[in-house]
Design a protein around this motif. Sequence first.
Motif, short mmCIF file in Angstrom:
data_model
loop_
_atom_site.label_atom_id
_atom_site.label_comp_id
_atom_site.label_asym_id
_atom_site.label_seq_id
_atom_site.Cartn_x
_atom_site.Cartn_y
_atom_site.Cartn_z
N LEU A 1 6.83 26.21 5.97
CA LEU A 1 7.12 27.49 5.33
C LEU A 1 7.90 28.38 6.30
CD1 LEU A 1 3.70 28.20 3.56
CD2 LEU A 1 5.81 27.29 2.55
N ALA A 2 8.40 27.79 7.36
CA ALA A 2 9.11 28.53 8.40
C ALA A 2 10.62 28.41 8.21
CB ALA A 2 8.71 27.97 9.78
N ASN A 3 11.37 28.93 9.17
CA ASN A 3 12.82 28.83 9.12
C ASN A 3 13.31 27.57 9.84
OD1 ASN A 3 12.29 29.64 11.75
ND2 ASN A 3 14.09 30.95 11.87
N PHE A 4 12.45 26.58 9.92
CA PHE A 4 12.80 25.28 10.51
C PHE A 4 11.93 24.20 9.89
CE2 PHE A 4 9.35 26.81 13.12
CZ PHE A 4 8.57 25.68 13.33
N VAL A 5 12.37 22.95 10.08
CA VAL A 5 11.55 21.81 9.68
C VAL A 5 11.42 20.87 10.86
CG1 VAL A 5 12.18 21.93 7.23
CG2 VAL A 5 13.54 20.50 8.77
N PHE A 6 10.38 20.08 10.84
CA PHE A 6 10.14 19.01 11.80
C PHE A 6 10.36 17.71 11.04
CE2 PHE A 6 7.28 19.18 15.79
CZ PHE A 6 8.19 19.97 16.45
N ALA A 7 11.29 16.88 11.52
CA ALA A 7 11.60 15.65 10.80
C ALA A 7 11.80 14.50 11.77
CB ALA A 7 12.87 15.85 9.96
N ARG A 8 11.43 13.30 11.31
CA ARG A 8 11.68 12.09 12.11
C ARG A 8 12.09 10.97 11.17
NH1 ARG A 8 5.67 10.29 14.16
NH2 ARG A 8 4.69 10.19 12.10
N HIS A 9 12.83 10.03 11.75
CA HIS A 9 13.29 8.88 10.98
C HIS A 9 12.65 7.63 11.58
CE1 HIS A 9 15.85 5.86 9.14
NE2 HIS A 9 16.14 6.79 8.24
N PRO A 10 12.07 6.76 10.76
CA PRO A 10 11.37 5.59 11.31
C PRO A 10 12.27 4.61 12.05
CG PRO A 10 11.55 5.43 8.93
CD PRO A 10 12.03 6.80 9.30
N GLY A 11 13.57 4.64 11.79
CA GLY A 11 14.46 3.69 12.42
C GLY A 11 15.17 4.19 13.66
N HIS A 12 14.91 5.44 14.06
CA HIS A 12 15.64 6.03 15.18
C HIS A 12 14.72 6.96 15.98
CE1 HIS A 12 19.45 4.65 13.43
NE2 HIS A 12 18.92 5.01 12.27
N SER A 13 14.90 6.96 17.27
CA SER A 13 14.11 7.88 18.09
C SER A 13 14.66 9.29 17.95
CB SER A 13 14.15 7.46 19.56
OG SER A 13 15.40 7.78 20.14
N GLY A 14 13.80 10.25 18.18
CA GLY A 14 14.23 11.64 18.13
C GLY A 14 15.29 11.94 19.17
N ALA A 15 15.14 11.38 20.37
CA ALA A 15 16.11 11.61 21.44
C ALA A 15 17.48 11.07 21.05
CB ALA A 15 15.62 10.97 22.74
N GLU A 16 17.48 9.87 20.46
CA GLU A 16 18.75 9.26 20.04
C GLU A 16 19.44 10.11 18.99
OE1 GLU A 16 20.26 5.63 17.18
OE2 GLU A 16 18.17 5.61 17.88
N LEU A 17 18.70 10.52 17.96
CA LEU A 17 19.31 11.32 16.90
C LEU A 17 19.79 12.66 17.43
CD1 LEU A 17 16.93 10.58 13.90
CD2 LEU A 17 19.32 9.88 14.15
N ALA A 18 19.00 13.30 18.28
CA ALA A 18 19.41 14.59 18.84
C ALA A 18 20.70 14.44 19.63
CB ALA A 18 18.29 15.17 19.71
#
Length: 133
Positions: free
Chosen positions: A73-90
Amino acid sequence: MGFAVGQRPLIDALERVKDSFNSYPLDCLAIAGAVAAIEDDAWFQETRQRIMASRETLVRALSELGFEVLPSLANFVFARHPGHSGAELAARLRAQGVIVRHFQKPRIADFLRITIGTEDQCSRLIALARSLV
């Protein structure tokens, strides 16, 4: 610009911390602008509605791309993808000029913290995410 409301001991502690590192005090023009923004309820409501609509669109699009998106309900979301690391996507998003927050913390290392931007910004993020996953 921000403000805090609380009991006197809390405010005293906040002021001690703030005064120890805040080398950019607010001048009277900044304060006047902040007061005007707070008093403009119509602008606040319009902006709030726009952010909520953009968040819903972003959550739906990311979910369709296979992301797990935590409820927000904030001005951001927390999201992850099962096929990729967060560091890689960032890193890959950053290489394309899109900056999301990534934290190397045990429970959230695969998540991205994505701030809800304008419709155009969210559309660009979705298009890039589509090409990355």
